[in-house]
Design an enzyme around this catalytic site. Structure first.
Site, mmCIF file in Angstrom:
data_model
loop_
_atom_site.group_PDB
_atom_site.id
_atom_site.type_symbol
_atom_site.label_atom_id
_atom_site.label_comp_id
_atom_site.label_asym_id
_atom_site.label_seq_id
_atom_site.Cartn_x
_atom_site.Cartn_y
_atom_site.Cartn_z
ATOM 1 N N ASP A 31 65.921 24.719 19.433
ATOM 2 C CA ASP A 31 65.974 25.952 20.218
ATOM 3 C C ASP A 31 66.518 27.011 19.259
ATOM 4 O O ASP A 31 67.707 27.009 18.941
ATOM 5 C CB ASP A 31 66.886 25.785 21.427
ATOM 6 N N GLU A 58 60.059 26.338 20.080
ATOM 7 C CA GLU A 58 59.516 27.249 21.089
ATOM 8 C C GLU A 58 58.843 28.441 20.426
ATOM 9 O O GLU A 58 59.372 29.007 19.475
ATOM 10 C CB GLU A 58 60.632 27.736 22.006
ATOM 11 N N ASP A 115 71.702 25.283 24.622
ATOM 12 C CA ASP A 115 70.738 25.324 23.519
ATOM 13 C C ASP A 115 70.408 23.914 23.026
ATOM 14 O O ASP A 115 69.282 23.627 22.637
ATOM 15 C CB ASP A 115 71.301 26.156 22.354
#
Length: 163
Positions: free
Chosen positions: A7, A67, A140
């Site tokens: 992340d 991501e 996270d």
């Protein structure tokens, strides 16, 4: 298959390494690379790079799941996150690790089966799949583990379609 989920960020980079074999998940290690807000930004990027490079070398993942960057609200933040993503991608590339990117909706779909799941649902399903006693903190780190799980599901779906 061993997957490193990340992340991305520049204050906190969540990370999680997951082993996936025979439709079973096993957490290998997880945590966060944290930088101090008072440290100059370019030094924070160095710390992110060094942290991710160390993780890549230590756990030798076969894939990096990250991501896709999308603009949300704060233009200043998105630029900093993009720059952090750049050093993360560089660290993985230097270790020869293939990089796979997923949208938030793809991660939600892969982890929960529902593309509009809320954060708590994703975190709880990740916890269940990895047989963890609690949802990892900070968020996270939990998000990074979800990224790894999503890639495991997506990669095996792609491979089964090739048969």
């Amino acid at each position: 298959m061993r997957v490193l989920g990340i992340d991305p960020g520049y204050a906190i980079v969540g990370w999680g390494v997951v082993e996936y074999a025979g439709n079973r998940f096993a957490p290998v290690a997880y945590g966060a690379v944290c930088t101090d807000k008072d440290t100059p930004f370019e030094q924070r990027l160095c710390e992110v790079y060094d942290g991710v490079l160390d993780i890549c070398k230590r756990y030798q993942p076969q894939a990096l799941s990250l991501e896709k960057l999308y603009y949300q609200h704060n233009q200043t933040t998105v630029i900093g996150v993009a720059e952090a993503r750049g050093v993360i991608l560089l660290a993985a590339a230097q270790c020869g690790i293939p990089i796979y990117e997923y949208t938030p909706m793809q991660v939600k779909q892969a982890v929960t089966g529902y593309g509009k799941a809320v954060k708590k649902q994703i975190q709880e399903m990740t916890r269940i799949l990895l047989k963890l006693p609690a949802i990892p903190k900070p968020d996270d780190t939990a998000d990074a583990l979800a990224m790894a799980v999503a890639h495991c599901h997506c990669a095996t779906s792609r491979l089964s379609g090739l048969r």
